[in-house]
Design an enzyme around this catalytic site. Structure first.
Site, mmCIF file in Angstrom:
data_model
loop_
_atom_site.group_PDB
_atom_site.id
_atom_site.type_symbol
_atom_site.label_atom_id
_atom_site.label_comp_id
_atom_site.label_asym_id
_atom_site.label_seq_id
_atom_site.Cartn_x
_atom_site.Cartn_y
_atom_site.Cartn_z
ATOM 1 N N CYS A 53 0.832 -1.212 0.000
ATOM 2 C CA CYS A 53 0.000 0.000 0.000
ATOM 3 C C CYS A 53 0.866 1.261 0.000
ATOM 4 O O CYS A 53 1.595 1.522 0.957
ATOM 5 C CB CYS A 53 -0.898 -0.046 1.244
ATOM 6 S SG CYS A 53 -1.699 1.497 1.679
ATOM 7 N N CYS A 60 0.165 3.764 2.789
ATOM 8 C CA CYS A 60 0.628 3.191 4.064
ATOM 9 C C CYS A 60 2.114 3.500 4.271
ATOM 10 O O CYS A 60 2.553 3.762 5.393
ATOM 11 C CB CYS A 60 0.416 1.682 4.092
ATOM 12 S SG CYS A 60 -1.306 1.160 3.997
#
Length: 107
Positions: free
Chosen positions: A34, A37
Site C-alpha cells: 500500500c 501506508c
C-alpha cells in the site's frame, strides 16, 4: 521496522495489547503493498516516540491479521483507529499529516 516504540499486533495478541490497555492505543491498519501506508509509516513511528508513556502506537498488517481487520470493518488502508478503554473512539482513513494524528491522540 527500526522503532522499538511501535508495537506489532496481530489476531493473537490484539485483545491483550489493544483492548485491555490502560492507555489510549492508536492502531495503524496497513499492508506492505500500500503506497499511502508507506507515507503514513514514518509518521506513525514519530508518534510512537512522541507519545512514549502516554499512549501505545501499534501496527497491524491486514494481510497477516485479516480476522481483526475484518472485525473492525477495515475496508481501505491505511486506516488508523484510536482505542480508549477497549472501545473504538475515532478513526481516520487515508493519509493524514502528523499534526492531525497527534491531535487525535491528545483528544
Amino acid at each position: 521496522m527500526a522503532n522499538d516504540n511501535v508495537i506489532i499486533v496481530n489476531d493473537n495478541n490484539f485483545d491483550e495489547i489493544v483492548l485491555k490497555s490502560d492507555q489510549p492505543v492508536l492502531v495503524d491498519f496497513w499492508a506492505a503493498w500500500c503506497g499511502p501506508c508507506k507515507m503514513v509509516g514514518p509518521i506513525v513511528e514519530e508518534l510512537a516516540n512522541d507519545f512514549v508513556g502516554k499512549a501505545k502506537i501499534c501496527k497491524l498488517n491486514v494481510d497477516e491479521a485479516g480476522r481483526t481487520a475484518q472485525a473492525y470493518g477495515v475496508m481501505s488502508i491505511p486506516t488508523l483507529i484510536l482505542f480508549k478503554n477497549g472501545e473504538e473512539k475515532d478513526r481516520v482513513v487515508g493519509f493524514r499529516p502528523k499534526s492531525d494524528l497527534a491531535r487525535l491522540l491528545e483528544s
